[in-house]
Each structure stands twice: as C-alpha cells, then as structure tokens.
Write a protein that holds these residues in place. Structure first.
Motif, PDB file in Angstrom:
ATOM      1  N   PRO A 168       0.800  -1.228   0.000  1.00  0.00           N
ATOM      2  CA  PRO A 168       0.000   0.000   0.000  1.00  0.00           C
ATOM      3  C   PRO A 168       0.831   1.275   0.000  1.00  0.00           C
ATOM      4  N   ALA A 169       1.955   1.290   0.720  1.00  0.00           N
ATOM      5  CA  ALA A 169       2.780   2.493   0.768  1.00  0.00           C
ATOM      6  C   ALA A 169       3.337   2.841  -0.612  1.00  0.00           C
ATOM      7  N   VAL A 170       3.658   1.821  -1.393  1.00  0.00           N
ATOM      8  CA  VAL A 170       4.156   2.044  -2.753  1.00  0.00           C
ATOM      9  C   VAL A 170       3.030   2.576  -3.638  1.00  0.00           C
ATOM     10  N   LEU A 171       1.842   1.998  -3.506  1.00  0.00           N
ATOM     11  CA  LEU A 171       0.697   2.510  -4.259  1.00  0.00           C
ATOM     12  C   LEU A 171       0.426   3.965  -3.909  1.00  0.00           C
ATOM     13  N   HIS A 172       0.563   4.287  -2.626  1.00  0.00           N
ATOM     14  CA  HIS A 172       0.337   5.675  -2.181  1.00  0.00           C
ATOM     15  C   HIS A 172       1.318   6.621  -2.850  1.00  0.00           C
ATOM     16  N   ARG A 173       2.592   6.224  -2.859  1.00  0.00           N
ATOM     17  CA  ARG A 173       3.591   7.093  -3.486  1.00  0.00           C
ATOM     18  C   ARG A 173       3.317   7.252  -4.978  1.00  0.00           C
ATOM     19  N   ALA A 174       2.953   6.163  -5.663  1.00  0.00           N
ATOM     20  CA  ALA A 174       2.671   6.232  -7.103  1.00  0.00           C
ATOM     21  C   ALA A 174       1.477   7.141  -7.373  1.00  0.00           C
ATOM     22  N   LEU A 175       0.448   7.038  -6.557  1.00  0.00           N
ATOM     23  CA  LEU A 175      -0.731   7.874  -6.749  1.00  0.00           C
ATOM     24  C   LEU A 175      -0.410   9.337  -6.477  1.00  0.00           C
ATOM     25  N   SER A 176       0.385   9.595  -5.443  1.00  0.00           N
ATOM     26  CA  SER A 176       0.795  10.976  -5.152  1.00  0.00           C
ATOM     27  C   SER A 176       1.626  11.549  -6.295  1.00  0.00           C
ATOM     28  N   PHE A 177       2.541  10.731  -6.789  1.00  0.00           N
ATOM     29  CA  PHE A 177       3.349  11.144  -7.937  1.00  0.00           C
ATOM     30  C   PHE A 177       2.449  11.515  -9.106  1.00  0.00           C
ATOM     31  N   TRP A 178       1.486  10.662  -9.404  1.00  0.00           N
ATOM     32  CA  TRP A 178       0.602  10.834 -10.558  1.00  0.00           C
ATOM     33  C   TRP A 178      -0.223  12.111 -10.431  1.00  0.00           C
ATOM     34  N   THR A 179      -0.848  12.301  -9.281  1.00  0.00           N
ATOM     35  CA  THR A 179      -1.726  13.460  -9.119  1.00  0.00           C
ATOM     36  C   THR A 179      -0.938  14.767  -9.084  1.00  0.00           C
ATOM     37  N   ARG A 180       0.198  14.782  -8.417  1.00  0.00           N
ATOM     38  CA  ARG A 180       0.979  16.011  -8.331  1.00  0.00           C
ATOM     39  C   ARG A 180       1.604  16.374  -9.672  1.00  0.00           C
ATOM     40  N   LEU A 181       2.098  15.368 -10.385  1.00  0.00           N
ATOM     41  CA  LEU A 181       2.683  15.643 -11.692  1.00  0.00           C
ATOM     42  C   LEU A 181       1.636  16.177 -12.655  1.00  0.00           C
ATOM     43  N   HIS A 182       0.485  15.520 -12.698  1.00  0.00           N
ATOM     44  CA  HIS A 182      -0.547  15.961 -13.637  1.00  0.00           C
ATOM     45  C   HIS A 182      -1.149  17.304 -13.226  1.00  0.00           C
ATOM     46  N   GLY A 183      -1.135  17.588 -11.941  1.00  0.00           N
ATOM     47  CA  GLY A 183      -1.622  18.892 -11.517  1.00  0.00           C
ATOM     48  C   GLY A 183      -0.777  20.018 -12.093  1.00  0.00           C
ATOM     49  N   VAL A 184       0.522  19.898 -11.954  1.00  0.00           N
ATOM     50  CA  VAL A 184       1.398  20.960 -12.450  1.00  0.00           C
ATOM     51  C   VAL A 184       1.468  20.948 -13.971  1.00  0.00           C
ATOM     52  N   LEU A 185       1.412  19.755 -14.585  1.00  0.00           N
ATOM     53  CA  LEU A 185       1.433  19.675 -16.044  1.00  0.00           C
ATOM     54  C   LEU A 185       0.192  20.322 -16.656  1.00  0.00           C
ATOM     55  N   SER A 186      -0.963  20.051 -16.077  1.00  0.00           N
ATOM     56  CA  SER A 186      -2.206  20.614 -16.606  1.00  0.00           C
ATOM     57  C   SER A 186      -2.182  22.133 -16.540  1.00  0.00           C
ATOM     58  N   LEU A 187      -1.665  22.675 -15.444  1.00  0.00           N
ATOM     59  CA  LEU A 187      -1.564  24.133 -15.321  1.00  0.00           C
ATOM     60  C   LEU A 187      -0.589  24.696 -16.351  1.00  0.00           C
ATOM     61  N   GLU A 188       0.545  24.010 -16.514  1.00  0.00           N
ATOM     62  CA  GLU A 188       1.544  24.501 -17.465  1.00  0.00           C
ATOM     63  C   GLU A 188       1.015  24.471 -18.895  1.00  0.00           C
ATOM     64  N   LEU A 189       0.437  23.348 -19.292  1.00  0.00           N
ATOM     65  CA  LEU A 189      -0.003  23.195 -20.676  1.00  0.00           C
ATOM     66  C   LEU A 189      -1.196  24.092 -21.004  1.00  0.00           C
ATOM     67  N   ALA A 190      -1.985  24.416 -19.993  1.00  0.00           N
ATOM     68  CA  ALA A 190      -3.124  25.310 -20.207  1.00  0.00           C
ATOM     69  C   ALA A 190      -2.704  26.774 -20.201  1.00  0.00           C
ATOM     70  N   GLY A 191      -1.417  27.031 -19.964  1.00  0.00           N
ATOM     71  CA  GLY A 191      -0.902  28.396 -20.027  1.00  0.00           C
ATOM     72  C   GLY A 191      -1.052  29.207 -18.756  1.00  0.00           C
ATOM     73  N   HIS A 192      -1.369  28.549 -17.634  1.00  0.00           N
ATOM     74  CA  HIS A 192      -1.627  29.299 -16.414  1.00  0.00           C
ATOM     75  C   HIS A 192      -0.360  29.850 -15.758  1.00  0.00           C
ATOM     76  N   PHE A 193       0.810  29.346 -16.149  1.00  0.00           N
ATOM     77  CA  PHE A 193       2.053  29.886 -15.606  1.00  0.00           C
ATOM     78  C   PHE A 193       2.587  31.050 -16.436  1.00  0.00           C
ATOM     79  N   ALA A 194       2.024  31.263 -17.615  1.00  0.00           N
ATOM     80  CA  ALA A 194       2.583  32.235 -18.553  1.00  0.00           C
ATOM     81  C   ALA A 194       2.678  33.635 -17.965  1.00  0.00           C
ATOM     82  N   GLY A 195       1.669  34.068 -17.244  1.00  0.00           N
ATOM     83  CA  GLY A 195       1.679  35.421 -16.689  1.00  0.00           C
ATOM     84  C   GLY A 195       2.262  35.518 -15.307  1.00  0.00           C
ATOM     85  N   MET A 196       2.764  34.412 -14.784  1.00  0.00           N
ATOM     86  CA  MET A 196       3.291  34.405 -13.413  1.00  0.00           C
ATOM     87  C   MET A 196       4.784  34.673 -13.361  1.00  0.00           C
TER      88      MET A 196
END
Length: 217
Positions: A168-196
């Motif tokens: 379970p601890a490994v699954l937790h880390r993989a899920l955290s990795f997945w959600t955090r990576l996609h969170g920042v990727l989605s913001l970047e690709l949608a252009g939300h960092f452009a004006g920051m």
C-alpha cells in the motif's frame, strides 16, 4: 509458409485511416473535441460522408482510435524510458516532454472527459500499463515512511492501479506522484504559468523531490 503481409487494399485502408486521424487532431487543436466533425473531415479529404464512414463508423469510434493511439504512445514511451534506466524523477520529465510535444493529445486522455463519450475497456487497460511502470519505479525506492490511514484504504481499493499487488505504501507514493505531476502539467499546458513570470521547471523538480522514500510530500 511465409507471411505475405498486408494487401494493397489493407495498406490503402490504413493510410486513409491515418489521414482521417491526422485531420481529426487538427480539428481538435483548432476548436476542441466537441467540434470534431466527420463530415468536415470528409470534405477535406475530398470524399463523401458515407465514404468516410466506411473507415470510422461514428464520431465516437474515431475518438476511441485517437484515445487508443494516445495511451499506446505514452505507455510505450514510459516503458522504454524505464527499461533504459530512468528513475522516478526521470519518468516525470519523460511524461512532461511527451505532454509538451502534443498538448492536445495529452488533454484528450487526461483533460476534461468528452461529454457523452465512454471509452471502451481496452483503452483503460493500456492506461494501466503506464501506472504499472510508475508503481515499479516507486517500489524501487522502497516503502519508506510510516503507514497512513489512506495506505490501508488503498490496500482494499486497487482498481485504479489495475489490481497491482504492490504494498500500500508504494501505491500511495505512485498515486501521489501521478496526481501532483498531472496537476502541475495541466496548469503549465493550459498556459496558467505564462503570466506568473517564473520557470515551472524548478517547481516540477521540487514536486518530484517531495516523493522520496522518507515521505510522500
């Protein structure tokens, strides 16, 4: 007896299907998935609507082909990188490079679901291949950290990971990795960092650095 390979008719059909998918990606890039039109693609290819339907029977069938291709591409990319020695941080950058190379392809499978569309089971199975590699990479770091209530929850809820038997601890880390990576990727690709006015590269590095054997961020 040797395999004769595809016939000329089969090669032609594959070529036309590829051209249809290319025009579909161009439509999606210009106006989004809801604007995807088989009739418009038929006009671009100089064929009638009924003729195009011989290659894709419906809009949903075309969307499924695009989704299947996208998942197959990222699954093969991530697996090849891991087999070549990429660690978890390396996989994060591989996924980011893949996403930045074609944002529309990324958003088709990881963005807002297409209204009224339900992907078939085989596309979900391909997505499990990506998660399986990430779980392997997380497992290589060891379990680390103390158990959490969510670990116990994940021990009984593994469907999102294709039923992978990792601790379970490994699954937790993989899920955290997945959600955090996609969170920042989605913001970047949608252009939300452009004006920051900051470089998102160090932010991604910090997000990944937080997912160490000593804790999960």
């Amino acid at each position: 007896m040797t395999d004769a390979g595809p016939t000329s008719r089969e090669r032609y059909r594959a070529q036309v299907r590829a051209e249809i998918k290319q025009h579909a990606w161009e439509q999606i890039a210009a106006a989004g998935v809801p604007a995807l039109s088989l009739n418009a693609i038929a006009k671009q290819l100089g064929m009638s609507g009924p003729a195009l339907y011989r290659y894709f029977a419906s809009r949903d069938e075309l969307i499924t082909a695009l989704i299947r291709d996208a998942y197959r591409s990222i699954a093969d990319t991530v697996r090849a990188a891991y087999d070549d020695g990429a660690d978890l941080a390396g996989l994060a950058h591989v996924i980011r490079d893949w996403a930045r190379g074609d944002p529309q392809r990324y958003f088709l499978i990881y963005g807002t679901p297409v209204p009224g569309y339900h992907a078939p089971d085989d596309t979900t199975a391909i997505s499990f291949e990506v998660m399986s590699v990430l779980i392997e990479a997380c497992g290589a770091l060891g379990e680390g950290g103390s158990a959490t209530p969510f670990d116990a929850h994940l021990d009984d809820h593994r469907a999102w990971a294709g039923g992978h038997p990792a601790p379970p601890a490994v699954l937790h880390r993989a899920l955290s990795f997945w959600t955090r990576l996609h969170g920042v990727l989605s913001l970047e690709l949608a252009g939300h960092f452009a004006g920051m006015l900051f470089d998102p590269d160090p932010l991604i590095d910090e997000e990944i650095a937080g997912l160490t054997p000593d804790g999960r961020g």
